[in-house]
Design an enzyme around this catalytic site. Structure first.
Site, PDB file in Angstrom:
ATOM      1  NE  ARG A 165      -3.623  -2.415   0.104  1.00 43.62           N
ATOM      2  CZ  ARG A 165      -3.339  -3.540  -0.827  1.00 43.62           C
ATOM      3  NH1 ARG A 165      -2.403  -3.385  -1.620  1.00 43.62           N
ATOM      4  NH2 ARG A 165      -4.309  -4.572  -0.751  1.00 43.62           N
ATOM      5  CB  SER A 215     -10.218  -2.865   3.076  1.00 41.39           C
ATOM      6  OG  SER A 215      -9.492  -3.451   4.004  1.00 41.39           O
ATOM      7  CD  GLU A 285      -5.880  -0.916   2.248  1.00 42.59           C
ATOM      8  OE1 GLU A 285      -6.865  -0.886   1.205  1.00 42.59           O
ATOM      9  OE2 GLU A 285      -5.650  -2.094   2.682  1.00 42.59           O
TER      10      GLU A 285
END
Length: 292
Positions: A165, A215, A285
């Site tokens: 990420r 998410s 995230e």
């Protein structure tokens, strides 16, 4: 107001543009239709000493109620997609889902994992998005970006510094303009089968009927964020109009006109509870920006 025929909206809400349908006011908002217009906007803000934020589809962002200062730019209209043999060059504002459809139509494999991921190419590159065993760094060979000094710079794969990420654009100030995807020929039937399989999984596991960021947390090493949240008995817990999804514990959904602050408050509560129960810190995230 107008700047070289570019419309700039003042004190405008980001909520209608965000996947969460939440977000405060920004001082100025503009949607450039070309790289030239993007440069004009960035230079204008720089001359006035204003901060600049650039976004794609706002699918991985929470903006607090106090909003954002300076100029916010949405790259919605920079969405060209060109297929050249086994390569696809996609502008930053192009929907990742649309790019996967173009890959399918041209018999190119490698993007099936992105078939149902909301968001833009630029956002996907910025955070090295991924799902179902695939991610951006497996298929992107180069990226063009507008750098803080006003030049366009091409980044080959090594220079992109991809991680989980992560990408180099989270630290170098570059605005992603386009990305080149290098794919592999395959039958359209096989590609569609894989895309349908992934979308079937999403529809069965994810709360797609409510606004959300997808998410919320990164996968902690050795664990799954969703399971930790579920085992902490947090599904259904609410802060304001935002709820930990009863269908997928890794999602937070906007069920009753929730705000950016509601999202942030719920995130902090979930982090605190999971840490107290399991000693695991959940790292977000999603990006959280703006003033309270």
């Amino acid at each position: 107001m107008q700047l070289e025929n570019i419309e700039i909206l003042e004190n405008h809400s980001l909520a209608p543009y965000a996947y969460t349908q939440a977000g405060g006011l920004v001082d100025y908002l503009a949607i450039p239709k070309s790289i030239h217009e993007l440069k004009v906007l960035v230079n204008w803000a720089k001359e006035l000493g204003m901060p600049v934020q650039v976004f794609g589809r706002l699918s991985n962002l929470i903006v607090r109620n106090g909003g954002l200062r300076g100029l916010s730019i949405l790259l919605h209209d920079l969405r060209d997609v060109v297929v050249d043999q086994n390569k696809i060059v996609a502008s930053a504002g192009a929907d990742l889902i649309w790019v996967t459809e173009q890959a399918f139509e041209h018999g190119l494999s490698g993007l099936e994992w992105g078939a149902g991921i909301p968001g833009s190419v630029g956002g996907a590159v910025f955070m090295n998005a991924g799902a179902y065993g695939g991610q951006v760094d497996m298929v992107v060979s180069s990226v063009t970006a507008l750098m803080p000094d006003g030049t366009l710079q091409n980044f080959e794969k090594k220079a992109l510094e991809f991680g989980y990420r992560k990408s180099v654009f989270q630290s170098n100030g570059g605005i992603i303009i386009s990305a080149t995807f290098e794919l592999q020929p395959d039958s359209c039937t096989a590609i569609r089968t894989r895309m349908d399989k992934n979308n079937f999984k999403r529809a069965n596991k994810q709360p797609l009927n409510y606004p959300s960021n997808g998410s919320v947390f990164k996968r902690p090493e050795g664990y799954f964020a969703g399971k930790l949240i579920m085992d902490s008995k947090l599904q259904g817990v609410r802060r304001g109009g935002v709820e930990v999804s009863k269908k997928h514990a890794g999602f937070m959904v906007n069920i009753a006109h929730g705000t950016g602050n509601d999202y942030e408050d719920l995130i902090h509560y979930v982090q605190k509870t999971v840490y107290e129960k399991f000693g695991v810190h959940l790292e977000t995230e999603v990006r959280i920006m703006g003033e309270r």
